[in-house]
Design a protein around this motif. Sequence first.
Motif, PDB file in Angstrom:
ATOM      1  N   ALA A  17       0.830  -1.211   0.000  1.00 28.96           N
ATOM      2  CA  ALA A  17       0.000   0.000   0.000  1.00 28.96           C
ATOM      3  C   ALA A  17       0.860   1.255   0.000  1.00 28.96           C
ATOM      4  O   ALA A  17       0.599   2.203  -0.748  1.00 28.96           O
ATOM      5  CB  ALA A  17      -0.944  -0.003   1.205  1.00 28.96           C
ATOM      6  N   GLY A  21       0.923   3.799  -3.032  1.00 31.09           N
ATOM      7  CA  GLY A  21       0.499   5.154  -2.695  1.00 31.09           C
ATOM      8  C   GLY A  21       1.555   6.182  -3.065  1.00 31.09           C
ATOM      9  O   GLY A  21       1.248   7.248  -3.612  1.00 31.09           O
ATOM     10  N   TYR A  22       2.814   5.854  -2.793  1.00 33.24           N
ATOM     11  CA  TYR A  22       3.909   6.748  -3.153  1.00 33.24           C
ATOM     12  C   TYR A  22       3.953   6.946  -4.671  1.00 33.24           C
ATOM     13  O   TYR A  22       4.081   8.073  -5.162  1.00 33.24           O
ATOM     14  CB  TYR A  22       5.235   6.186  -2.649  1.00 33.24           C
ATOM     15  CG  TYR A  22       6.420   7.018  -3.068  1.00 33.24           C
ATOM     16  CD1 TYR A  22       6.842   8.088  -2.288  1.00 33.24           C
ATOM     17  CD2 TYR A  22       7.099   6.745  -4.253  1.00 33.24           C
ATOM     18  CE1 TYR A  22       7.914   8.872  -2.678  1.00 33.24           C
ATOM     19  CE2 TYR A  22       8.163   7.527  -4.655  1.00 33.24           C
ATOM     20  CZ  TYR A  22       8.569   8.592  -3.865  1.00 33.24           C
ATOM     21  OH  TYR A  22       9.625   9.362  -4.269  1.00 33.24           O
ATOM     22  N   TYR A  24       1.564   6.568  -6.787  1.00 35.21           N
ATOM     23  CA  TYR A  24       0.392   7.344  -7.207  1.00 35.21           C
ATOM     24  C   TYR A  24       0.662   8.834  -7.035  1.00 35.21           C
ATOM     25  O   TYR A  24       0.418   9.633  -7.941  1.00 35.21           O
ATOM     26  CB  TYR A  24      -0.851   6.932  -6.407  1.00 35.21           C
ATOM     27  CG  TYR A  24      -2.034   7.819  -6.704  1.00 35.21           C
ATOM     28  CD1 TYR A  24      -2.792   7.621  -7.852  1.00 35.21           C
ATOM     29  CD2 TYR A  24      -2.377   8.863  -5.847  1.00 35.21           C
ATOM     30  CE1 TYR A  24      -3.868   8.449  -8.143  1.00 35.21           C
ATOM     31  CE2 TYR A  24      -3.447   9.691  -6.133  1.00 35.21           C
ATOM     32  CZ  TYR A  24      -4.190   9.476  -7.285  1.00 35.21           C
ATOM     33  OH  TYR A  24      -5.242  10.310  -7.576  1.00 35.21           O
ATOM     34  N   GLN A  29      -0.629   9.265 -10.793  1.00 34.30           N
ATOM     35  CA  GLN A  29      -1.974   9.831 -10.735  1.00 34.30           C
ATOM     36  C   GLN A  29      -2.379  10.459 -12.058  1.00 34.30           C
ATOM     37  O   GLN A  29      -3.565  10.635 -12.330  1.00 34.30           O
ATOM     38  CB  GLN A  29      -2.074  10.845  -9.598  1.00 34.30           C
ATOM     39  CG  GLN A  29      -1.193  12.071  -9.772  1.00 34.30           C
ATOM     40  CD  GLN A  29      -1.270  12.978  -8.569  1.00 34.30           C
ATOM     41  OE1 GLN A  29      -2.342  13.181  -8.014  1.00 34.30           O
ATOM     42  NE2 GLN A  29      -0.119  13.507  -8.158  1.00 34.30           N
ATOM     43  N   LEU A  39      -4.496   4.017  -6.656  1.00 32.40           N
ATOM     44  CA  LEU A  39      -5.146   4.561  -5.464  1.00 32.40           C
ATOM     45  C   LEU A  39      -6.115   3.552  -4.848  1.00 32.40           C
ATOM     46  O   LEU A  39      -6.155   3.370  -3.636  1.00 32.40           O
ATOM     47  CB  LEU A  39      -5.881   5.855  -5.822  1.00 32.40           C
ATOM     48  CG  LEU A  39      -6.436   6.670  -4.673  1.00 32.40           C
ATOM     49  CD1 LEU A  39      -5.338   7.049  -3.688  1.00 32.40           C
ATOM     50  CD2 LEU A  39      -7.116   7.926  -5.211  1.00 32.40           C
ATOM     51  N   THR A  42      -4.082   0.831  -3.181  1.00 34.67           N
ATOM     52  CA  THR A  42      -3.550   1.345  -1.917  1.00 34.67           C
ATOM     53  C   THR A  42      -4.611   1.282  -0.821  1.00 34.67           C
ATOM     54  O   THR A  42      -4.345   0.808   0.289  1.00 34.67           O
ATOM     55  CB  THR A  42      -3.061   2.798  -2.099  1.00 34.67           C
ATOM     56  OG1 THR A  42      -2.002   2.802  -3.064  1.00 34.67           O
ATOM     57  CG2 THR A  42      -2.587   3.398  -0.798  1.00 34.67           C
ATOM     58  N   SER A  43      -5.810   1.730  -1.136  1.00 34.68           N
ATOM     59  CA  SER A  43      -6.896   1.761  -0.150  1.00 34.68           C
ATOM     60  C   SER A  43      -7.315   0.362   0.287  1.00 34.68           C
ATOM     61  O   SER A  43      -7.472   0.100   1.483  1.00 34.68           O
ATOM     62  CB  SER A  43      -8.104   2.496  -0.732  1.00 34.68           C
ATOM     63  OG  SER A  43      -7.748   3.791  -1.125  1.00 34.68           O
TER      64      SER A  43
END
Length: 129
Positions: A17, A21-22, A24, A29, A39, A42-43
Amino acid sequence: MTRLVNFGIAAGLLVSAASHGYLYLHGYQYIPKVGPGFLVLTSISAALAILIAIGGPAWLRAVALLVSVGALGAFVMSRTVGVMGFIERGWEAPHGPISVLAEAVTLALCAWSLLRRGSAAPRSRTAVS
């Protein structure tokens, strides 16, 4: 032993995650369709990690296994045939190797815990005539 394995699974999910996330936040993104996938991954990984760490039911480990298989599959596809038009080359160190290792550890621990749990199920005994 189950608690230790659950913490190992949760750690693998949290590392994955954090890495996704990093990535993204630092460029992915802006990639249509792929960025939002990072994303979402990650969630989902973070939520599963928390639920498994606090002792959620076994089916959460099965979901974590499927998430890891999906992430590894998407990684392989992104470097071969592409994912929704997105193709990447190389490993993007350190996040490529970190993600693959975290997913592999998660997959292995989930599979082992689910198979071990299945083998520990009580077996019915039949009377011999």
